[in-house]
Design a protein around this motif. Sequence first.
Motif, PDB file in Angstrom:
ATOM      1  N   ARG A   1       0.805  -1.218   0.000  1.00  0.00           N
ATOM      2  CA  ARG A   1       0.000   0.000   0.000  1.00  0.00           C
ATOM      3  C   ARG A   1       0.847   1.280   0.000  1.00  0.00           C
ATOM      4  NH1 ARG A   1      -5.209   1.428   1.148  1.00  0.00           N
ATOM      5  NH2 ARG A   1      -5.791  -0.730   1.570  1.00  0.00           N
ATOM      6  N   ALA A   2       1.902   1.344   0.765  1.00  0.00           N
ATOM      7  CA  ALA A   2       2.693   2.574   0.882  1.00  0.00           C
ATOM      8  C   ALA A   2       3.403   2.959  -0.411  1.00  0.00           C
ATOM      9  CB  ALA A   2       3.718   2.421   2.003  1.00  0.00           C
ATOM     10  N   TRP A   3       3.511   2.027  -1.368  1.00  0.00           N
ATOM     11  CA  TRP A   3       4.244   2.308  -2.602  1.00  0.00           C
ATOM     12  C   TRP A   3       3.334   2.292  -3.837  1.00  0.00           C
ATOM     13  CZ3 TRP A   3       6.269  -0.478   1.466  1.00  0.00           C
ATOM     14  CH2 TRP A   3       7.456   0.016   2.026  1.00  0.00           C
ATOM     15  N   ARG A   4       2.027   2.309  -3.631  1.00  0.00           N
ATOM     16  CA  ARG A   4       1.110   2.260  -4.760  1.00  0.00           C
ATOM     17  C   ARG A   4       0.970   3.629  -5.439  1.00  0.00           C
ATOM     18  NH1 ARG A   4      -3.567  -1.536  -1.917  1.00  0.00           N
ATOM     19  NH2 ARG A   4      -2.265  -3.408  -1.794  1.00  0.00           N
ATOM     20  N   HIS A   5       0.440   3.595  -6.663  1.00  0.00           N
ATOM     21  CA  HIS A   5       0.138   4.789  -7.465  1.00  0.00           C
ATOM     22  C   HIS A   5       1.381   5.609  -7.774  1.00  0.00           C
ATOM     23  CE1 HIS A   5      -3.936   3.654  -6.573  1.00  0.00           C
ATOM     24  NE2 HIS A   5      -3.760   3.834  -5.285  1.00  0.00           N
ATOM     25  N   ARG A   6       2.508   4.920  -7.934  1.00  0.00           N
ATOM     26  CA  ARG A   6       3.754   5.579  -8.321  1.00  0.00           C
ATOM     27  C   ARG A   6       4.357   4.950  -9.571  1.00  0.00           C
ATOM     28  NH1 ARG A   6       7.150   5.358  -2.850  1.00  0.00           N
ATOM     29  NH2 ARG A   6       8.757   6.208  -4.241  1.00  0.00           N
ATOM     30  N   GLY A   7       3.633   4.036 -10.206  1.00  0.00           N
ATOM     31  CA  GLY A   7       4.130   3.401 -11.428  1.00  0.00           C
ATOM     32  C   GLY A   7       5.012   2.202 -11.186  1.00  0.00           C
ATOM     33  N   LEU A   8       5.017   1.685  -9.950  1.00  0.00           N
ATOM     34  CA  LEU A   8       5.924   0.585  -9.638  1.00  0.00           C
ATOM     35  C   LEU A   8       5.529  -0.705 -10.358  1.00  0.00           C
ATOM     36  CD1 LEU A   8       8.283  -0.647  -8.191  1.00  0.00           C
ATOM     37  CD2 LEU A   8       6.876  -0.847  -6.113  1.00  0.00           C
ATOM     38  N   ALA A   9       4.252  -1.034 -10.383  1.00  0.00           N
ATOM     39  CA  ALA A   9       3.839  -2.272 -11.053  1.00  0.00           C
ATOM     40  C   ALA A   9       4.220  -2.241 -12.529  1.00  0.00           C
ATOM     41  CB  ALA A   9       2.335  -2.490 -10.889  1.00  0.00           C
ATOM     42  N   ARG A  10       3.981  -1.099 -13.198  1.00  0.00           N
ATOM     43  CA  ARG A  10       4.340  -0.971 -14.612  1.00  0.00           C
ATOM     44  C   ARG A  10       5.838  -1.165 -14.802  1.00  0.00           C
ATOM     45  NH1 ARG A  10       4.160   3.129 -17.395  1.00  0.00           N
ATOM     46  NH2 ARG A  10       3.182   2.419 -19.326  1.00  0.00           N
ATOM     47  N   ALA A  11       6.635  -0.564 -13.921  1.00  0.00           N
ATOM     48  CA  ALA A  11       8.089  -0.653 -14.043  1.00  0.00           C
ATOM     49  C   ALA A  11       8.569  -2.093 -13.878  1.00  0.00           C
ATOM     50  CB  ALA A  11       8.752   0.254 -13.006  1.00  0.00           C
ATOM     51  N   LEU A  12       7.999  -2.803 -12.921  1.00  0.00           N
ATOM     52  CA  LEU A  12       8.441  -4.177 -12.685  1.00  0.00           C
ATOM     53  C   LEU A  12       7.993  -5.100 -13.818  1.00  0.00           C
ATOM     54  CD1 LEU A  12       7.763  -4.456  -8.852  1.00  0.00           C
ATOM     55  CD2 LEU A  12       9.984  -4.295 -10.009  1.00  0.00           C
ATOM     56  N   MET A  13       6.810  -4.858 -14.366  1.00  0.00           N
ATOM     57  CA  MET A  13       6.370  -5.654 -15.501  1.00  0.00           C
ATOM     58  C   MET A  13       7.286  -5.418 -16.700  1.00  0.00           C
ATOM     59  SD  MET A  13       2.259  -5.093 -15.063  1.00  0.00           S
ATOM     60  CE  MET A  13       1.769  -6.134 -16.444  1.00  0.00           C
TER      61      MET A  13
ATOM     62  N   GLY B   1       3.482 -12.603 -23.643  1.00  0.00           N
ATOM     63  CA  GLY B   1       3.273 -12.589 -22.198  1.00  0.00           C
ATOM     64  C   GLY B   1       1.820 -12.836 -21.858  1.00  0.00           C
ATOM     65  N   ALA B   2       1.574 -13.300 -20.646  1.00  0.00           N
ATOM     66  CA  ALA B   2       0.208 -13.549 -20.194  1.00  0.00           C
ATOM     67  C   ALA B   2       0.113 -13.263 -18.704  1.00  0.00           C
ATOM     68  CB  ALA B   2      -0.208 -14.993 -20.480  1.00  0.00           C
ATOM     69  N   LEU B   3      -1.106 -12.956 -18.266  1.00  0.00           N
ATOM     70  CA  LEU B   3      -1.375 -12.760 -16.849  1.00  0.00           C
ATOM     71  C   LEU B   3      -2.871 -12.915 -16.618  1.00  0.00           C
ATOM     72  CD1 LEU B   3      -2.769  -9.710 -16.701  1.00  0.00           C
ATOM     73  CD2 LEU B   3      -0.399  -8.973 -16.817  1.00  0.00           C
ATOM     74  N   THR B   4      -3.255 -12.964 -15.365  1.00  0.00           N
ATOM     75  CA  THR B   4      -4.671 -12.982 -14.988  1.00  0.00           C
ATOM     76  C   THR B   4      -4.952 -11.801 -14.072  1.00  0.00           C
ATOM     77  OG1 THR B   4      -4.204 -14.476 -13.122  1.00  0.00           O
ATOM     78  CG2 THR B   4      -4.895 -15.486 -15.208  1.00  0.00           C
ATOM     79  N   VAL B   5      -6.215 -11.345 -14.086  1.00  0.00           N
ATOM     80  CA  VAL B   5      -6.559 -10.173 -13.288  1.00  0.00           C
ATOM     81  C   VAL B   5      -8.019 -10.255 -12.847  1.00  0.00           C
ATOM     82  CG1 VAL B   5      -7.204  -8.826 -15.330  1.00  0.00           C
ATOM     83  CG2 VAL B   5      -6.515  -7.632 -13.239  1.00  0.00           C
ATOM     84  N   ASP B   6      -8.276  -9.766 -11.661  1.00  0.00           N
ATOM     85  CA  ASP B   6      -9.631  -9.545 -11.165  1.00  0.00           C
ATOM     86  C   ASP B   6     -10.159  -8.288 -11.851  1.00  0.00           C
ATOM     87  OD1 ASP B   6     -11.913  -8.866  -9.745  1.00  0.00           O
ATOM     88  OD2 ASP B   6     -10.952  -8.884  -7.780  1.00  0.00           O
ATOM     89  N   THR B   7     -11.248  -8.413 -12.600  1.00  0.00           N
ATOM     90  CA  THR B   7     -11.738  -7.277 -13.379  1.00  0.00           C
ATOM     91  C   THR B   7     -12.211  -6.121 -12.508  1.00  0.00           C
ATOM     92  OG1 THR B   7     -13.978  -8.189 -13.514  1.00  0.00           O
ATOM     93  CG2 THR B   7     -12.432  -8.778 -15.267  1.00  0.00           C
ATOM     94  N   GLU B   8     -12.496  -6.389 -11.215  1.00  0.00           N
ATOM     95  CA  GLU B   8     -12.989  -5.339 -10.324  1.00  0.00           C
ATOM     96  C   GLU B   8     -11.962  -4.949  -9.279  1.00  0.00           C
ATOM     97  OE1 GLU B   8     -17.201  -6.228  -9.113  1.00  0.00           O
ATOM     98  OE2 GLU B   8     -16.813  -8.022 -10.314  1.00  0.00           O
ATOM     99  N   ASN B   9     -10.710  -5.261  -9.533  1.00  0.00           N
ATOM    100  CA  ASN B   9      -9.632  -4.932  -8.611  1.00  0.00           C
ATOM    101  C   ASN B   9      -9.642  -3.440  -8.294  1.00  0.00           C
ATOM    102  OD1 ASN B   9      -6.840  -3.997  -7.929  1.00  0.00           O
ATOM    103  ND2 ASN B   9      -6.408  -6.189  -8.035  1.00  0.00           N
TER     104      ASN B   9
ATOM    105  N   ALA C   1      -5.790  -2.461 -11.340  1.00  0.00           N
ATOM    106  CA  ALA C   1      -4.819  -3.333 -12.011  1.00  0.00           C
ATOM    107  C   ALA C   1      -5.137  -3.517 -13.488  1.00  0.00           C
ATOM    108  CB  ALA C   1      -4.771  -4.690 -11.306  1.00  0.00           C
ATOM    109  N   LEU C   2      -6.417  -3.647 -13.834  1.00  0.00           N
ATOM    110  CA  LEU C   2      -6.784  -3.869 -15.227  1.00  0.00           C
ATOM    111  C   LEU C   2      -6.269  -2.732 -16.117  1.00  0.00           C
ATOM    112  CD1 LEU C   2      -8.287  -5.425 -17.432  1.00  0.00           C
ATOM    113  CD2 LEU C   2     -10.399  -4.279 -16.712  1.00  0.00           C
ATOM    114  N   ARG C   3      -6.427  -1.499 -15.664  1.00  0.00           N
ATOM    115  CA  ARG C   3      -5.950  -0.348 -16.448  1.00  0.00           C
ATOM    116  C   ARG C   3      -4.426  -0.350 -16.568  1.00  0.00           C
ATOM    117  NH1 ARG C   3      -9.658   1.937 -13.029  1.00  0.00           N
ATOM    118  NH2 ARG C   3      -8.016   2.923 -11.786  1.00  0.00           N
ATOM    119  N   VAL C   4      -3.763  -0.733 -15.485  1.00  0.00           N
ATOM    120  CA  VAL C   4      -2.299  -0.783 -15.512  1.00  0.00           C
ATOM    121  C   VAL C   4      -1.832  -1.800 -16.540  1.00  0.00           C
ATOM    122  CG1 VAL C   4      -0.232  -1.368 -14.187  1.00  0.00           C
ATOM    123  CG2 VAL C   4      -2.042  -0.008 -13.126  1.00  0.00           C
ATOM    124  N   TYR C   5      -2.435  -2.973 -16.543  1.00  0.00           N
ATOM    125  CA  TYR C   5      -2.007  -4.027 -17.452  1.00  0.00           C
ATOM    126  C   TYR C   5      -2.292  -3.651 -18.906  1.00  0.00           C
ATOM    127  CZ  TYR C   5      -2.011  -6.617 -13.036  1.00  0.00           C
ATOM    128  OH  TYR C   5      -1.791  -7.014 -11.747  1.00  0.00           O
TER     129      TYR C   5
END
Length: 346
Positions: free
Chosen positions: A284-296, A311-319, A323-327
Amino acid sequence: MDGGRASAIERSLDAFETAVELPAIPGLTVRHLRAPRDYPAMNAVANANRIADGEHFATSDDDFANFYEHLSNSDPARDVLIVEVGGSIVGYARCSWYREVAGDRIYETICFLHPDWQRRGLGTAMLASIEERIREIAASHPSDGSRFLQAEANDAAPGREALLRSAGFTPARHGYTMIRPTLDDQPDAPLPPGLEIREVRPEQLRAIWEADQEAFRDHWGSGEGTEADYQLFLTDPTQGDTTLWRIAWDGDQVAGQVRSFINAEENRRFNRRRGWVENISVRRAWRHRGLARALMAASFPLLRARGMTEGALTVDTENLSGALRVYESVGFLPVHRSTTYRRPLD
């Protein structure tokens, strides 16, 4: 046979005790698990069932055995139902349970039936039989919080969906499988300032696992991980290649992670070179800073170096974390939808 139902079956000493009426199929028997001897045949049934249901996902015999050797809140000696016809395994069912962070108890039903034996009443009988066992388990638990049966199906498997709906299950949540058709182009996704990616050392594994557990605590349906879950994390033969992981650190704290993997068995079966960009979490403390995009983005070169082309992944559509927008922003497209079904255990 005329398709009628028979309540009597031959029972050996290790027969699965069920009062559910079974289809009148010559040579049909239902029994408990004989581990590890049953594992290869069970895995073959599961893979055949997935393909028939339109799922391009497969597990190796090693993956299957390792998973069953590290079950969480499921006793393989009592919670697995094996279905045989003429001495050959044609299906199996298993139950497990967990308690959500929010307090509800979830009782999972897992049923696989070889496509050659579907639409003969076996699926209905298996689901009802495993529910009997769930009710025994639930009776030993405190009555605090709500209790739900849970099962999975996907949009390409109308038979499974119809079975669940006929048993009173209703959709509770949806998920996507998403594909990035190429790994060649590299998105512009720099690591946030102050963070660094470090190669994984064995002494860091507990901290990495605990950070992932913490990150998912506020996600729908999440439960508390068990020691069995941690041991599975440590021993997974497919997802445990740490050279494909990208772990971001802020000092001595794990900020986020992407633990990619290559399912060689799946790629062999479907003649493809797919890498899974999965196990994505940011605390939580590191969210909304682009970290997930950078690691992907940092994961793509690792998979390309192993010869992967998609590449492939799975996502909860209501996360709720978006997450869906990030992916989608790094090139993943939804190609397949799955549904989690639930029913109150009343």
